[in-house]
Write a protein that holds these residues in place. Structure first.
Motif, short mmCIF file in Angstrom:
data_model
loop_
_atom_site.label_atom_id
_atom_site.label_comp_id
_atom_site.label_asym_id
_atom_site.label_seq_id
_atom_site.Cartn_x
_atom_site.Cartn_y
_atom_site.Cartn_z
N LEU A 130 10.69 1.76 -3.97
CA LEU A 130 11.25 1.41 -2.67
C LEU A 130 11.34 2.63 -1.76
O LEU A 130 11.03 2.56 -0.56
N LEU A 131 11.73 3.77 -2.33
CA LEU A 131 11.81 4.99 -1.52
C LEU A 131 10.43 5.44 -1.05
O LEU A 131 10.25 5.82 0.10
N LEU A 132 9.46 5.38 -1.95
CA LEU A 132 8.12 5.80 -1.58
C LEU A 132 7.50 4.87 -0.55
O LEU A 132 6.69 5.28 0.28
N ALA A 133 7.89 3.60 -0.59
CA ALA A 133 7.37 2.63 0.37
C ALA A 133 8.16 2.65 1.68
O ALA A 133 7.83 1.91 2.61
N ASN A 134 9.22 3.48 1.72
CA ASN A 134 10.03 3.65 2.94
C ASN A 134 10.72 2.36 3.37
O ASN A 134 10.88 2.11 4.57
N PHE A 135 11.11 1.53 2.44
CA PHE A 135 11.89 0.36 2.82
C PHE A 135 13.20 0.80 3.41
O PHE A 135 13.86 1.72 2.91
N GLY A 136 13.61 0.14 4.49
CA GLY A 136 14.80 0.53 5.22
C GLY A 136 14.46 1.35 6.45
O GLY A 136 15.29 1.54 7.32
N GLU A 137 13.22 1.84 6.54
CA GLU A 137 12.79 2.57 7.72
C GLU A 137 12.13 1.60 8.69
O GLU A 137 11.15 0.94 8.35
N ASP A 138 12.68 1.51 9.89
CA ASP A 138 12.13 0.63 10.93
C ASP A 138 11.96 -0.80 10.41
O ASP A 138 10.95 -1.46 10.66
N HIS A 173 6.75 -5.10 -2.31
CA HIS A 173 7.20 -6.22 -1.48
C HIS A 173 8.71 -6.23 -1.29
O HIS A 173 9.46 -5.64 -2.09
N ARG A 174 9.14 -6.90 -0.28
CA ARG A 174 10.56 -7.00 0.06
C ARG A 174 11.36 -7.59 -1.10
O ARG A 174 12.54 -7.27 -1.26
N SER A 175 10.74 -8.42 -1.91
CA SER A 175 11.45 -9.06 -3.02
C SER A 175 12.00 -8.04 -4.02
O SER A 175 13.02 -8.29 -4.67
N LEU A 176 11.34 -6.86 -4.14
CA LEU A 176 11.86 -5.84 -5.04
C LEU A 176 13.17 -5.28 -4.50
O LEU A 176 14.12 -5.08 -5.26
N LEU A 177 13.24 -5.07 -3.20
CA LEU A 177 14.48 -4.61 -2.59
C LEU A 177 15.58 -5.65 -2.78
O LEU A 177 16.71 -5.31 -3.13
N ASP A 178 15.25 -6.91 -2.56
CA ASP A 178 16.24 -7.98 -2.73
C ASP A 178 16.76 -8.01 -4.16
O ASP A 178 17.95 -8.21 -4.40
N ALA A 179 15.86 -7.81 -5.14
CA ALA A 179 16.25 -7.83 -6.55
C ALA A 179 17.19 -6.67 -6.87
O ALA A 179 18.18 -6.84 -7.59
N PHE A 236 7.10 -6.25 -13.00
CA PHE A 236 7.33 -6.34 -11.56
C PHE A 236 6.26 -7.18 -10.88
O PHE A 236 6.53 -7.98 -9.99
N ARG A 237 5.02 -6.99 -11.34
CA ARG A 237 3.92 -7.75 -10.75
C ARG A 237 4.04 -9.23 -11.07
O ARG A 237 3.85 -10.09 -10.20
N LYS A 238 4.39 -9.56 -12.32
CA LYS A 238 4.55 -10.96 -12.71
C LYS A 238 5.65 -11.65 -11.91
O LYS A 238 5.56 -12.83 -11.61
N LYS A 239 6.70 -10.90 -11.56
CA LYS A 239 7.82 -11.46 -10.81
C LYS A 239 7.57 -11.46 -9.30
O LYS A 239 8.41 -11.93 -8.52
N GLY A 240 6.42 -10.93 -8.88
CA GLY A 240 6.07 -10.94 -7.46
C GLY A 240 6.69 -9.81 -6.66
O GLY A 240 6.66 -9.82 -5.43
N TYR A 241 7.27 -8.80 -7.36
CA TYR A 241 7.88 -7.69 -6.65
C TYR A 241 6.83 -6.74 -6.08
O TYR A 241 7.07 -6.09 -5.06
N ILE A 242 5.69 -6.63 -6.75
CA ILE A 242 4.64 -5.72 -6.32
C ILE A 242 3.28 -6.36 -6.58
O ILE A 242 3.17 -7.31 -7.37
N ASP A 243 2.27 -5.85 -5.92
CA ASP A 243 0.88 -6.07 -6.30
C ASP A 243 0.35 -4.73 -6.74
O ASP A 243 0.68 -3.69 -6.14
N TYR A 244 -0.44 -4.72 -7.79
CA TYR A 244 -0.89 -3.45 -8.34
C TYR A 244 -2.31 -3.57 -8.85
O TYR A 244 -2.58 -4.27 -9.81
N ASN A 245 -3.22 -2.91 -8.13
CA ASN A 245 -4.62 -2.90 -8.53
C ASN A 245 -5.25 -1.62 -8.00
O ASN A 245 -6.00 -1.61 -7.03
N GLY A 246 -4.92 -0.51 -8.67
CA GLY A 246 -5.38 0.79 -8.18
C GLY A 246 -4.42 1.37 -7.16
O GLY A 246 -4.17 2.56 -7.14
#
Length: 230
Positions: free
Chosen positions: A156-164, A212-218, A197-207
């Motif tokens: 979440l920090l690396l993705a800058n969630f909470g910024e703008d 996604h926002r759902s990780l922050l919500d979780a 995390f990917r199975k729960k829809g929190y992230i997509d990961y392919n390289g």
């Protein structure tokens, strides 16, 4: 591990990207390609760096040859500012994680700018205060949270969630080995949690990692708690 804070790009009529985007005596603007070294541990520390574009990884090498990631810095952030406190030698090594545009400011020019430009000084102090708070949060995270929760917070920090607003997923180019180093666990644990995390829809990961926002919500709901470890 440190993920540096983002301070708003402008305060009033002052924009640090414009101010630091001009090449002047004591100030140079340089381009770095992916994986290019910016400075090495043991180099003379005489400049502060401001990232106009791109991401920078900062690492430290122990006397036994073990390397650890101690920070990831991105657009709008400073690094290498320890020279302002009188540190004579670099205690870390920095590499461009992708193509970067970076302003380097000599110690003398930086101190002069902080004196002559009150708005820049206010911006820089706000950055340092926010960064110090982030370091305290990182320490608490390492002491009290599971590796799963540390990984979620790091993403979440690396993705800058909470910024703008931070509602849109942001791609992160990082290896699982690097993520493991940053949260103090093994690559196998990171792989396990990333798959969950990917199975729960929190992230997509392919390289790349798309957070996604759902990780922050979780995390805000005091989850994900896929498995309690440590």
């Amino acid at each position: 591990m440190l993920t540096a804070p983002h301070i708003r790009a402008s305060q009033g009529n002052f924009d640090p990207k414009v101010f630091l985007g001009r090449a002047e005596p004591g100030r140079a603007i340089e381009r770095y390609s992916r994986n290019q070294k910016i400075f090495s541990q043991g180099d003379v520390a005489g400049s502060v760096f401001f990232i106009q574009k791109g991401k920078v990884k900062v690492t430290v090498l122990s006397e036994h040859g073990k390397e650890a990631v101690v920070g990831i810095f991105s657009e709008g952030q400073f690094f290498g500012e320890a020279c302002l406190e009188g540190v004579a030698m670099r205690t870390t090594t920095s590499h461009a994680m992708e193509d970067c545009l970076i302003t380097s400011i000599t110690k003398q020019a930086m101190l002069a700018a902080l004196t002559s430009e009150p708005k820049f000084a206010t911006f820089f102090i706000a950055y340092l205060v926010s960064r110090n708070s982030r370091i305290e949060d990182d320490l608490i995270d390492q002491l009290f949270n599971s590796s799963e929760r540390r990984l979620a917070r790091l993403l979440l920090l690396l993705a800058n969630f909470g910024e703008d607003g931070g509602a849109q997923p942001i791609a992160i180019n990082l290896s699982q080995e690097t993520l493991a180093e940053m949260i103090g666990t093994t690559r196998s644990r990171v792989s396990f949690f990333m798959n969950q995390f990917r199975k729960k829809g929190y992230i997509d990961y392919n390289g790349k990692i798309e957070v996604h926002r759902s990780l922050l919500d979780a995390v805000l709901r005091d989850k994900p708690q896929i498995r309690q470890d440590e």
